[in-house]
Motif scaffolding. Structure first.
Motif, PDB file in Angstrom:
ATOM      1  N   VAL A  95      35.836  39.931  56.624  1.00 58.39           N
ATOM      2  CA  VAL A  95      34.983  39.433  57.529  1.00 58.39           C
ATOM      3  C   VAL A  95      34.589  40.350  58.739  1.00 58.39           C
ATOM      4  O   VAL A  95      35.272  41.049  59.244  1.00 58.39           O
ATOM      5  CB  VAL A  95      35.760  38.262  58.212  1.00 58.39           C
ATOM      6  N   GLY A  96      33.383  40.260  58.821  1.00 59.41           N
ATOM      7  CA  GLY A  96      32.855  41.199  60.171  1.00 59.41           C
ATOM      8  C   GLY A  96      32.310  40.457  61.181  1.00 59.41           C
ATOM      9  O   GLY A  96      31.774  39.223  61.051  1.00 59.41           O
ATOM     10  N   PHE A  97      32.255  40.999  62.325  1.00 58.58           N
ATOM     11  CA  PHE A  97      31.543  40.635  63.435  1.00 58.58           C
ATOM     12  C   PHE A  97      30.945  41.620  64.417  1.00 58.58           C
ATOM     13  O   PHE A  97      31.264  42.711  64.400  1.00 58.58           O
ATOM     14  CB  PHE A  97      32.734  39.976  64.249  1.00 58.58           C
ATOM     15  N   ALA A  98      29.809  41.330  64.790  1.00 58.21           N
ATOM     16  CA  ALA A  98      28.958  42.090  65.672  1.00 58.21           C
ATOM     17  C   ALA A  98      28.282  41.248  66.944  1.00 58.21           C
ATOM     18  O   ALA A  98      27.750  40.063  66.399  1.00 58.21           O
ATOM     19  CB  ALA A  98      28.213  42.989  64.771  1.00 58.21           C
ATOM     20  N   SER A  99      28.234  41.955  67.953  1.00 66.35           N
ATOM     21  CA  SER A  99      27.436  41.033  68.922  1.00 66.35           C
ATOM     22  C   SER A  99      26.634  41.998  69.830  1.00 66.35           C
ATOM     23  O   SER A  99      27.082  43.067  70.033  1.00 66.35           O
ATOM     24  CB  SER A  99      28.517  40.350  70.120  1.00 66.35           C
TER      25      SER A  99
ATOM     26  N   ALA B 131      25.432  37.165  68.229  1.00 71.51           N
ATOM     27  CA  ALA B 131      26.505  37.585  67.713  1.00 71.51           C
ATOM     28  C   ALA B 131      26.377  37.005  66.234  1.00 71.51           C
ATOM     29  O   ALA B 131      25.609  36.159  65.845  1.00 71.51           O
ATOM     30  CB  ALA B 131      27.607  37.128  68.251  1.00 71.51           C
ATOM     31  N   ALA B 132      26.894  37.783  65.219  1.00 66.07           N
ATOM     32  CA  ALA B 132      27.012  37.304  63.590  1.00 66.07           C
ATOM     33  C   ALA B 132      28.492  37.528  63.109  1.00 66.07           C
ATOM     34  O   ALA B 132      29.121  38.323  63.451  1.00 66.07           O
ATOM     35  CB  ALA B 132      26.013  38.325  62.857  1.00 66.07           C
ATOM     36  N   ALA B 133      28.914  36.518  62.405  1.00 65.18           N
ATOM     37  CA  ALA B 133      30.212  36.562  61.783  1.00 65.18           C
ATOM     38  C   ALA B 133      29.749  36.423  60.452  1.00 65.18           C
ATOM     39  O   ALA B 133      28.937  35.329  60.036  1.00 65.18           O
ATOM     40  CB  ALA B 133      31.293  35.481  62.091  1.00 65.18           C
TER      41      ALA B 133
ATOM     42  N   HIS C 174      28.514  39.570  32.259  1.00 61.98           N
ATOM     43  CA  HIS C 174      29.352  39.819  33.408  1.00 61.98           C
ATOM     44  C   HIS C 174      30.533  38.690  33.314  1.00 61.98           C
ATOM     45  O   HIS C 174      29.917  37.454  33.266  1.00 61.98           O
ATOM     46  CB  HIS C 174      28.705  39.777  34.682  1.00 61.98           C
ATOM     47  N   PRO C 175      31.913  39.116  33.286  1.00 61.62           N
ATOM     48  CA  PRO C 175      32.656  37.895  33.576  1.00 61.62           C
ATOM     49  C   PRO C 175      32.357  37.268  34.957  1.00 61.62           C
ATOM     50  O   PRO C 175      31.955  38.094  35.868  1.00 61.62           O
ATOM     51  CB  PRO C 175      33.982  38.700  33.475  1.00 61.62           C
ATOM     52  N   TRP C 176      32.167  35.935  35.140  1.00 62.26           N
ATOM     53  CA  TRP C 176      31.880  35.251  36.237  1.00 62.26           C
ATOM     54  C   TRP C 176      32.966  35.473  37.275  1.00 62.26           C
ATOM     55  O   TRP C 176      34.012  35.065  37.313  1.00 62.26           O
ATOM     56  CB  TRP C 176      31.526  33.843  35.872  1.00 62.26           C
ATOM     57  N   GLU C 177      32.612  36.297  38.043  1.00 61.94           N
ATOM     58  CA  GLU C 177      33.512  36.433  39.547  1.00 61.94           C
ATOM     59  C   GLU C 177      33.268  35.755  40.641  1.00 61.94           C
ATOM     60  O   GLU C 177      34.349  35.217  41.356  1.00 61.94           O
ATOM     61  CB  GLU C 177      33.608  38.014  39.812  1.00 61.94           C
ATOM     62  N   GLY C 178      32.100  35.246  40.779  1.00 60.73           N
ATOM     63  CA  GLY C 178      31.714  34.291  41.860  1.00 60.73           C
ATOM     64  C   GLY C 178      31.670  35.375  43.201  1.00 60.73           C
ATOM     65  O   GLY C 178      32.527  35.851  43.655  1.00 60.73           O
ATOM     66  N   ASN C 179      30.422  35.311  43.714  1.00 61.35           N
ATOM     67  CA  ASN C 179      30.264  36.121  44.872  1.00 61.35           C
ATOM     68  C   ASN C 179      29.371  35.486  45.914  1.00 61.35           C
ATOM     69  O   ASN C 179      28.641  34.719  45.478  1.00 61.35           O
ATOM     70  CB  ASN C 179      29.573  37.585  44.432  1.00 61.35           C
ATOM     71  N   THR C 180      29.684  35.713  47.210  1.00 65.08           N
ATOM     72  CA  THR C 180      28.656  35.363  48.181  1.00 65.08           C
ATOM     73  C   THR C 180      28.907  35.938  49.634  1.00 65.08           C
ATOM     74  O   THR C 180      29.961  36.459  49.592  1.00 65.08           O
ATOM     75  CB  THR C 180      28.916  33.730  48.501  1.00 65.08           C
ATOM     76  N   THR C 181      27.829  36.098  50.306  1.00 67.66           N
ATOM     77  CA  THR C 181      27.772  36.755  51.656  1.00 67.66           C
ATOM     78  C   THR C 181      27.408  35.423  52.579  1.00 67.66           C
ATOM     79  O   THR C 181      26.335  35.071  52.289  1.00 67.66           O
ATOM     80  CB  THR C 181      27.167  37.695  51.640  1.00 67.66           C
ATOM     81  N   LEU C 182      28.177  35.139  53.507  1.00 71.16           N
ATOM     82  CA  LEU C 182      28.155  33.894  54.079  1.00 71.16           C
ATOM     83  C   LEU C 182      27.937  34.490  55.571  1.00 71.16           C
ATOM     84  O   LEU C 182      28.836  35.118  56.189  1.00 71.16           O
ATOM     85  CB  LEU C 182      29.299  32.878  54.099  1.00 71.16           C
ATOM     86  N   ALA C 183      26.762  34.344  56.341  1.00 74.84           N
ATOM     87  CA  ALA C 183      26.331  34.858  57.378  1.00 74.84           C
ATOM     88  C   ALA C 183      26.316  33.748  58.463  1.00 74.84           C
ATOM     89  O   ALA C 183      25.648  32.780  58.269  1.00 74.84           O
ATOM     90  CB  ALA C 183      25.417  35.988  57.549  1.00 74.84           C
ATOM     91  N   VAL C 184      26.855  33.658  59.727  1.00 75.63           N
ATOM     92  CA  VAL C 184      26.463  32.798  60.804  1.00 75.63           C
ATOM     93  C   VAL C 184      26.184  33.746  61.964  1.00 75.63           C
ATOM     94  O   VAL C 184      26.935  34.496  62.513  1.00 75.63           O
ATOM     95  CB  VAL C 184      27.843  32.127  60.991  1.00 75.63           C
ATOM     96  N   VAL C 185      25.064  33.162  62.412  1.00 75.90           N
ATOM     97  CA  VAL C 185      24.373  33.785  63.760  1.00 75.90           C
ATOM     98  C   VAL C 185      24.717  32.768  64.742  1.00 75.90           C
ATOM     99  O   VAL C 185      24.440  31.584  64.633  1.00 75.90           O
ATOM    100  CB  VAL C 185      22.799  34.016  63.373  1.00 75.90           C
ATOM    101  N   MET C 186      25.116  33.321  65.790  1.00 75.05           N
ATOM    102  CA  MET C 186      25.426  32.708  66.977  1.00 75.05           C
ATOM    103  C   MET C 186      24.748  33.114  68.594  1.00 75.05           C
ATOM    104  O   MET C 186      24.944  34.410  68.403  1.00 75.05           O
ATOM    105  CB  MET C 186      27.193  32.741  67.340  1.00 75.05           C
TER     106      MET C 186
END
Lengths: 302, 302
Positions: free
Chosen positions: B143-147, B157-159, B205-217
């Motif tokens: 998880v990353g955060f920047a403001s 900011a974004a998480a 590809h073996p299904w690994e399941g991936n995602t990037t979930l971004a929340v802008v605040m």
């Protein structure tokens, strides 16, 4: 100071689109944006200047295809599917100029599967970029083309009409290539992202109308859903070469056409599509001509 | 090896989302993705590991908000709106680990408006990146955060929970920061875009399941439609810091929350949102810990 770009695939190419901008103008995009729509192919794509008036540029293309027997077979004759997207160029040159039938006929007559002209031609004739300080501080946009091929794999090309509100940047180096200038007289770039970050709600943008219209073309054999996925991946080309993409006044969209001749993984097509779109955008402004109305990249370097 | 990240805005924040990926798992996103939906606010956002099982992580948050009287006032009590998005981390560590109520209660108890932990914490605990050569050649995500703040203007900011199929790259220099390695033993990056371009349709590809979930605040005062536009612009952060974003196996999405305290132009928020998301993604992997299961960025530099 307007024009039209026609992409012909009369035998039909699997077609999908992602329309994400907030200032788009389209015609016959129904089957491209709806996965469950009955039609899955397009027989041509038209990109046109002339704002909403440009949507009529599809008419001569539809007529030509019908006369040659190409189109969706309804059992009561063929109906060509010619998705069309327009851009706003009425503020560049004569605002009564429209991409009428003669221009479209000329495009059809000169259509080629050979070398493609870039810059201030076709749908990019009246296109501009970098309008964060108003059109008077903008630079010339245009149409760009790039093609990439994998040995033994698919070829993926992109044709992009670049009429962006934002600047154009080199996708690898991050350096700005063309965009909004500090003042109408200046040849120095202001950096649209900096300008936009400093603009308070009180700043009113005269509505200029902007859009970047990208068409990905491939010989890969992919499904309509696959073509839709390629659109998603190709949007990376817009984000990497435009700073920014998808402003409030941009009507950005991506169309993918696949002729289905070469076996390919969707990822192969998507990776190449992003790169081709990114390169085509830069080429559009590098080869643009300002016609003495606005500076182009060639004027900066001279 | 799983976890949950809770973002609290109990008084309600104007909320919109753009869900574009092809492997998303969400709960209560209805009002965020539909502009005409009755509800326009959210009272918390939950990002969780545990794949589909993680959607239950919203329950303790909903209960807490209800007990404190926060939520959409239905006239028959409050109904908290807690949009929740999950990522697949079952293949990292114990596959029976789920972000259950104790983990969520811990997140609620330690919630702060101060410094935010990054790396292999919360929803990023079991996250991985760079899976084009399979999970065994991946690296640790997180998880990353920047403001970012504009003087006299809004703060944005974004998480971001980074569990991408693709690599992570520096958005300015273009250099890869973390991603798929050449072999399970190698510490050398293979370049996912190169790997993917070379993979023919026969590659499974073996299904690994991936995602990037971004929340802008943001504290900006923008409408729900404005928040949706910010999501579009913020997607640039994913495209610039992920190589590639939005593969076939990625469920990428962006949520924007706006508390409405500071007057701002939507472009101000959008420009900062793209940059915050781009930086948060890089920070997620830079501060990640591989727990001895997979290498992290800190292992490359040691």
């Amino acid at each position: 100071m307007t024009g039209v770009t026609v992409i012909l695939c009369p035998e039909g190419a699997t077609a999908a689109a992602e329309v994400r901008g907030t200032a788009t103008g389209t015609r016959q995009f129904d089957s491209l944006v709806q996965p469950h729509h009955l039609a899955s192919k397009a027989h041509a794509v038209v990109l046109a200047g002339g704002s909403g008036f440009g949507l009529s540029a599809a008419d001569p293309v539809v007529a030509r295809l019908e006369s040659e027997g190409y189109g969706f077979d309804t059992g009561r004759g063929v109906v060509p599917l010619v998705p069309t997207a327009i851009l706003f160029d009425l503020a560049f040159g004569d605002q009564t100029a429209r991409p009428g039938a003669p221009l479209v006929e000329e495009a059809l007559a000169t259509a080629t599967d050979g070398r493609v002209a870039c810059g201030s031609v076709g749908a990019g004739t009246g296109a501009t970029v970098g309008k964060a300080n108003g059109l008077e501080c903008a630079m010339k946009g245009g149409v760009g083309f790039a093609s990439l091929a994998l040995p033994g794999g698919p070829t993926v090309a992109a044709a992009v009409a670049v009429n962006a509100f934002g600047d154009v940047r080199d996708p690898d180096e991050g350096r700005l290539v063309a965009g909004c200038r500090l003042t109408p007289e200046s040849m120095e770039l202001a950096d649209a992202r900096r300008v936009m970050a400093s603009q308070t709600p009180a700043v009113e943008h005269p509505w200029e109308g902007n859009t970047t219209l990208a068409v990905v073309m491939t010989d890969a054999s992919i499904s309509k859903l696959g073509a839709r996925k390629v659109c998603e991946m190709a949007f990376g080309g817009l984000y990497r070469s435009l700073a920014p993409a998808l402003s409030l006044y941009d009507g950005d969209l991506v169309v993918t056409l696949a002729t289905g001749r070469v076996e390919a993984h969707i990822h192969q097509v998507g990776i190449l599509a992003e790169e081709a779109v990114a390169r085509a955008i830069v080429r559009a402004v590098r080869e643009a001509d300002g016609f003495g109305i606005l500076p182009a990249v060639c004027d900066l370097s001279s």
